[in-house]
Design a protein around this motif. Sequence first.
Motif, PDB file in Angstrom:
ATOM      1  N   PRO A   8     -28.510 -19.639   2.861  1.00  0.00           N
ATOM      2  CA  PRO A   8     -27.778 -18.385   2.726  1.00  0.00           C
ATOM      3  C   PRO A   8     -26.304 -18.724   2.420  1.00  0.00           C
ATOM      4  N   SER A 115     -36.895 -18.613  -0.864  1.00  0.00           N
ATOM      5  CA  SER A 115     -36.114 -17.457  -0.420  1.00  0.00           C
ATOM      6  C   SER A 115     -37.001 -16.249  -0.184  1.00  0.00           C
ATOM      7  N   ASN A 118     -38.763 -16.592   3.019  1.00  0.00           N
ATOM      8  CA  ASN A 118     -37.837 -16.352   4.131  1.00  0.00           C
ATOM      9  C   ASN A 118     -37.716 -14.859   4.408  1.00  0.00           C
ATOM     10  N   ILE A 119     -37.531 -14.101   3.349  1.00  0.00           N
ATOM     11  CA  ILE A 119     -37.345 -12.658   3.492  1.00  0.00           C
ATOM     12  C   ILE A 119     -38.583 -12.015   4.105  1.00  0.00           C
ATOM     13  N   ASN A 123     -36.136 -13.488   7.663  1.00  0.00           N
ATOM     14  CA  ASN A 123     -34.998 -14.407   7.703  1.00  0.00           C
ATOM     15  C   ASN A 123     -34.101 -14.197   6.493  1.00  0.00           C
ATOM     16  N   ASP A 124     -32.941 -14.819   6.519  1.00  0.00           N
ATOM     17  CA  ASP A 124     -31.971 -14.650   5.443  1.00  0.00           C
ATOM     18  C   ASP A 124     -32.452 -15.300   4.150  1.00  0.00           C
ATOM     19  N   TYR A 126     -32.150 -17.350   0.615  1.00  0.00           N
ATOM     20  CA  TYR A 126     -31.391 -18.463   0.061  1.00  0.00           C
ATOM     21  C   TYR A 126     -30.706 -17.960  -1.208  1.00  0.00           C
TER      22      TYR A 126
END
Length: 224
Positions: A8, A115, A118-119, A123-124, A126
């Motif tokens: 991030p 990324s 993660n989403i 989570n945040d 990248y």
Amino acid sequence: MQWYKYLPKIHAESMVEDGCVKLGILSGYQDVEAHGEAVGDPDENTRTIYSHDEHVKTDPKQLNPLERQFFDFGNAEIENFHFSNNRIEIKNHDDDLLAYCTSRPFNINAMRKMSEENIKAGNDAYDACVEITDHIGFIQALCDFLENEHGIRYKGHGDCFYRERLIHWTQAHNTAAWNIKDKKYSYQKECRIVFTPPSSFSEKSLIVNVPEIKKFCRLYDLSA
């Protein structure tokens, strides 16, 4: 050699400006629900040691080290011993290590895929990347800091190998689990530094500011 850390943006800036990095205990990444399908791996830092011997063994002395784990003869005298056509598999959890994970070469598609996962996990994203311009200098600076400040010792570093985790018992002594990953993760082209924490260490992660690494770090231009 250049390494690349997908992050991030707020954490990428902190790494470049303050030398802030986060290391994680490898077993902690087995929690896929928390880390997502890209960072999480239910088999992280494990390997399965196997033996497959089709021959007949008529004496316990013929058993290999893996097979012996299933027998406890004590001081008994063995007669009429017969053991044949066996296959044994033992899932092995290696010593828990702290790891710092990067990638090489830079790959915008890999970064985006990680990324997205993660989403999905809450989570945040990248949305930035730090280029580590000299991986050896970076490793040395990080190792010196962790050992001097936290008693955490360097174990090794290198690329991950994307292969099955099944290891024949004769190769177990020279095949570590920390750099084995399933082939589905191969798009990440991961490189790792791993450390042995002291026995008193009980956290799942460690965040440190290491000013000495700043000279090896810069924000990577994603438009390049």
